[in-house]
Motif scaffolding. Structure first.
Motif, mmCIF file in Angstrom:
data_model
loop_
_atom_site.group_PDB
_atom_site.id
_atom_site.type_symbol
_atom_site.label_atom_id
_atom_site.label_comp_id
_atom_site.label_asym_id
_atom_site.label_seq_id
_atom_site.Cartn_x
_atom_site.Cartn_y
_atom_site.Cartn_z
ATOM 1 N N ARG A 71 0.842 -1.193 0.000
ATOM 2 C CA ARG A 71 0.000 0.000 0.000
ATOM 3 C C ARG A 71 0.877 1.242 0.000
ATOM 4 O O ARG A 71 1.876 1.303 0.720
ATOM 5 C CB ARG A 71 -0.928 0.002 1.227
ATOM 6 N N PRO A 72 0.514 2.252 -0.775
ATOM 7 C CA PRO A 72 1.345 3.461 -0.840
ATOM 8 C C PRO A 72 1.589 4.112 0.513
ATOM 9 O O PRO A 72 2.671 4.668 0.744
ATOM 10 C CB PRO A 72 0.539 4.390 -1.763
ATOM 11 N N ILE A 73 0.609 4.053 1.434
ATOM 12 C CA ILE A 73 0.794 4.678 2.744
ATOM 13 C C ILE A 73 1.905 3.998 3.535
ATOM 14 O O ILE A 73 2.477 4.599 4.452
ATOM 15 C CB ILE A 73 -0.517 4.664 3.566
ATOM 16 N N CYS A 74 2.223 2.747 3.194
ATOM 17 C CA CYS A 74 3.329 2.031 3.826
ATOM 18 C C CYS A 74 4.607 2.118 2.984
ATOM 19 O O CYS A 74 5.710 2.237 3.523
ATOM 20 C CB CYS A 74 2.971 0.561 4.023
ATOM 21 N N ALA A 76 5.707 4.462 0.922
ATOM 22 C CA ALA A 76 6.393 5.756 0.888
ATOM 23 C C ALA A 76 7.343 5.940 2.070
ATOM 24 O O ALA A 76 8.506 6.338 1.870
ATOM 25 C CB ALA A 76 5.365 6.890 0.816
ATOM 26 N N PRO A 77 6.926 5.686 3.323
ATOM 27 C CA PRO A 77 7.889 5.792 4.427
ATOM 28 C C PRO A 77 9.071 4.841 4.294
ATOM 29 O O PRO A 77 10.214 5.210 4.596
ATOM 30 C CB PRO A 77 7.042 5.445 5.667
ATOM 31 N N ILE A 78 8.797 3.618 3.823
ATOM 32 C CA ILE A 78 9.888 2.665 3.622
ATOM 33 C C ILE A 78 10.858 3.184 2.567
ATOM 34 O O ILE A 78 12.083 3.056 2.704
ATOM 35 C CB ILE A 78 9.327 1.288 3.215
ATOM 36 N N ALA A 79 10.327 3.809 1.523
ATOM 37 C CA ALA A 79 11.175 4.349 0.451
ATOM 38 C C ALA A 79 12.122 5.420 0.974
ATOM 39 O O ALA A 79 13.280 5.505 0.539
ATOM 40 C CB ALA A 79 10.304 4.914 -0.665
ATOM 41 N N LEU A 80 11.656 6.243 1.915
ATOM 42 C CA LEU A 80 12.528 7.293 2.461
ATOM 43 C C LEU A 80 13.670 6.688 3.272
ATOM 44 O O LEU A 80 14.807 7.166 3.206
ATOM 45 C CB LEU A 80 11.713 8.254 3.320
ATOM 46 N N VAL A 81 13.373 5.632 4.024
ATOM 47 C CA VAL A 81 14.434 4.952 4.780
ATOM 48 C C VAL A 81 15.449 4.318 3.825
ATOM 49 O O VAL A 81 16.668 4.434 4.037
ATOM 50 C CB VAL A 81 13.832 3.879 5.708
ATOM 51 N N LEU A 82 14.968 3.673 2.777
ATOM 52 C CA LEU A 82 15.879 3.077 1.791
ATOM 53 C C LEU A 82 16.722 4.135 1.097
ATOM 54 O O LEU A 82 17.923 3.928 0.847
ATOM 55 C CB LEU A 82 15.075 2.280 0.754
ATOM 56 N N LEU A 83 16.123 5.287 0.814
ATOM 57 C CA LEU A 83 16.879 6.380 0.190
ATOM 58 C C LEU A 83 17.985 6.857 1.126
ATOM 59 O O LEU A 83 19.102 7.151 0.673
ATOM 60 C CB LEU A 83 15.940 7.534 -0.158
ATOM 61 N N VAL A 106 14.655 5.753 10.649
ATOM 62 C CA VAL A 106 14.330 4.346 10.912
ATOM 63 C C VAL A 106 12.973 4.201 11.590
ATOM 64 O O VAL A 106 12.257 3.209 11.381
ATOM 65 C CB VAL A 106 15.451 3.685 11.749
ATOM 66 N N LYS A 107 12.581 5.184 12.403
ATOM 67 C CA LYS A 107 11.288 5.107 13.092
ATOM 68 C C LYS A 107 10.127 4.969 12.112
ATOM 69 O O LYS A 107 9.069 4.434 12.456
ATOM 70 C CB LYS A 107 11.077 6.337 13.979
ATOM 71 N N LEU A 108 10.318 5.429 10.867
ATOM 72 C CA LEU A 108 9.250 5.331 9.870
ATOM 73 C C LEU A 108 8.928 3.880 9.518
ATOM 74 O O LEU A 108 7.831 3.590 9.021
ATOM 75 C CB LEU A 108 9.636 6.100 8.605
ATOM 76 N N LEU A 109 9.860 2.966 9.788
ATOM 77 C CA LEU A 109 9.600 1.549 9.521
ATOM 78 C C LEU A 109 8.570 0.966 10.488
ATOM 79 O O LEU A 109 7.968 -0.076 10.210
ATOM 80 C CB LEU A 109 10.905 0.750 9.621
ATOM 81 N N VAL A 110 8.369 1.623 11.621
ATOM 82 C CA VAL A 110 7.378 1.154 12.593
ATOM 83 C C VAL A 110 5.964 1.483 12.122
ATOM 84 O O VAL A 110 5.005 0.809 12.506
ATOM 85 C CB VAL A 110 7.652 1.770 13.977
ATOM 86 N N LEU A 111 5.833 2.498 11.289
ATOM 87 C CA LEU A 111 4.510 2.945 10.844
ATOM 88 C C LEU A 111 3.719 1.829 10.157
ATOM 89 O O LEU A 111 2.547 1.609 10.499
ATOM 90 C CB LEU A 111 4.667 4.164 9.932
ATOM 91 N N PRO A 112 4.296 1.089 9.196
ATOM 92 C CA PRO A 112 3.528 -0.017 8.590
ATOM 93 C C PRO A 112 3.121 -1.089 9.596
ATOM 94 O O PRO A 112 2.043 -1.692 9.455
ATOM 95 C CB PRO A 112 4.504 -0.584 7.545
#
Length: 428
Positions: A71-74, A76-83, A106-112
């Motif tokens: 899902r895009p809502i998940c 997108a945050p993962i993409a920023l961490v990978l970037l 890294v905290k964005l990975l908790v969001l999904p």
């Protein structure tokens, strides 16, 4: 009943360890404890969050979870961490600085994970109740510290009324709680449940009074009217907007007249700017302007992919002037105090596109009506506008407010959408 009565504690423990429902309850508990501890302790919030993630694993449906990550809502945050990770490859900073700069993302990975769990949990609202109650208790402690400074755990004499952390974090919490209460208050008034509405109104006023007479950040002063404006446009009729706006204006004028602290905080805007422009003094507002000016120059040097993860401090060191008359230009920092510029310097237009995609996708998630939609929308709106003056998505406290708020409220919204879809299917 007899079998259960004869069951030993060891058998009960093993039975609960094999129960997916028991693990889900434990995850809920640690999520509630994380929200309750966030206003008070960075360490406790980190510990409870880590325990929450550990308890998700034993009975996680990996197939369903991996599907949810699409899902895009998940994504997108993962993409920023990978970037941020990939951005270490073209950075000139030391490797320690590169990986240190990855940490805030890294905290964005908790969001999904939160979205996945709380679309299945019936206890989501207790996370928000825990945060609200915790902030209310912190407000009481703030008043006590204002009158008895020796009670504070903080040693900075300039931060009046701060028991723990700092005035920016505390203002963010109080502003979010106070404005978030507007929705249930209006709903209760429409249902003619006046006593409960009055109780929540009194609670909201305690937060505002604390910010008016004890301590408030200038970022909160700017963003509170914006958040109220969003609420008015979404949930009030024009007549109600006019009446409430008049009442708020009267309240603001009375607070302005009664609170020397509030007047001093507002007047510092122009004073800081004047001292920076005329003398080059490193005032709060002046330093932000200096950081933004230099960051725009760094962005122009590498507009597509930026200078790489962790490069910001080295870039500021390169252009810093010797300490002298223009002291503001001598300041070196690793955070330009603007979320967009923080991303732009390190990862260019690519990073900006992902950052804005996160905000836009999460705003779209909360387009509907209801308390969960309102809380989620408010969390995103607050983060977007306070990120004009700070890098709040990457800061520990405000970043976790965003992750927990969007994750829990988003899970509630997705759960409601799924129930609604099933009801439509059953009725067709």
């Amino acid at each position: 009943m007899t079998v259960l009565a004869r069951e030993t504690p060891g058998h009960m423990l093993r039975r609960r360890l094999r129960s997916p429902a028991a693990w889900r309850d434990t995850v809920d508990l640690f999520a509630i404890l994380t929200a309750a501890s966030l206003p008070w302790s960075t360490s406790l919030a980190g510990i409870f969050n880590a325990l929450m993630l550990l308890c998700v694993v034993p009975f996680l449906d990996f197939g369903a979870f991996l599907q949810s990550l699409k899902r895009p809502i998940c994504a997108a945050p993962i993409a920023l961490v990978l970037l941020a990770l990939v951005g270490t490859l073209w950075s000139d900073a030391a490797w320690g600085a590169r990986f240190y700069a990855v940490n805030p993302t890294v905290k964005l990975l908790v969001l999904p994970v939160l979205l996945y769990h709380f679309e299945r949990s019936p206890r989501s609202q207790w996370v928000f109740v825990a945060f609200l109650v915790s902030c209310a208790l912190l407000s009481v402690m703030s008043w006590l510290v204002a009158f008895y400074p020796n009670l504070a755990l903080k040693t900075d004499p300039m931060e009046r009324g701060i028991f723990v952390k700092n005035y920016i974090d505390q203002s963010q919490e109080f502003a979010l709680c106070a404005v978030a209460l507007a929705y249930p208050i209006v709903m209760l008034l429409r249902e003619k449940r006046y006593w409960f509405a009055g109780l929540l109104t009194a609670l909201a006023l305690t937060f505002f009074i604390n910010m008016a007479f004890v301590v408030v950040s200038r970022t909160a002063l700017v963003t509170i009217p914006i958040m109220f404006g969003v609420f008015a446009l979404l949930h009030l009729r024009w007549r109600s907007i006019a009446l409430i706006s008049a009442a708020l204006l009267v309240g603001a004028v009375l607070s302005w007249q009664a609170s020397p602290y509030l007047r001093h905080t507002a007047e510092r805007f122009s004073d800081d700017y004047t001292r920076y422009m005329e003398k080059g003094e490193p005032t709060s507002a002046g330093l932000r302007l200096e950081f933004w000016r230099k960051s725009l120059g760094f962005f122009a040097e590498a507009p597509i992919k930026g200078h790489g993860t962790g490069s910001t401090r080295g870039l500021f060191e390169r252009v810093a002037t010797p300490a002298g008359q223009y002291q503001a230009s001598a300041e070196v920092i690793g955070n330009p105090h603007n979320q967009t510029l923080n991303v732009a310097v390190q990862w260019g237009v690519i990073g900006i596109a992902i950052l804005y995609a996160i905000w836009i996708l999460h705003l779209r998630l909360f387009r509907g009506d209801g308390l969960a939609n309102w809380i989620g929308l408010l969390v995103v709106v607050q983060n977007v506008f306070t990120s004009l003056f700070n890098s709040h998505l990457f800061d520990f406290h405000e970043g976790w407010m965003y992750v927990i708020g969007v994750g829990v409220a988003g899970g509630m919204v997705i759960r409601a959408q799924q129930v609604e879809a099933k009801m439509r299917e059953a009725g067709s």
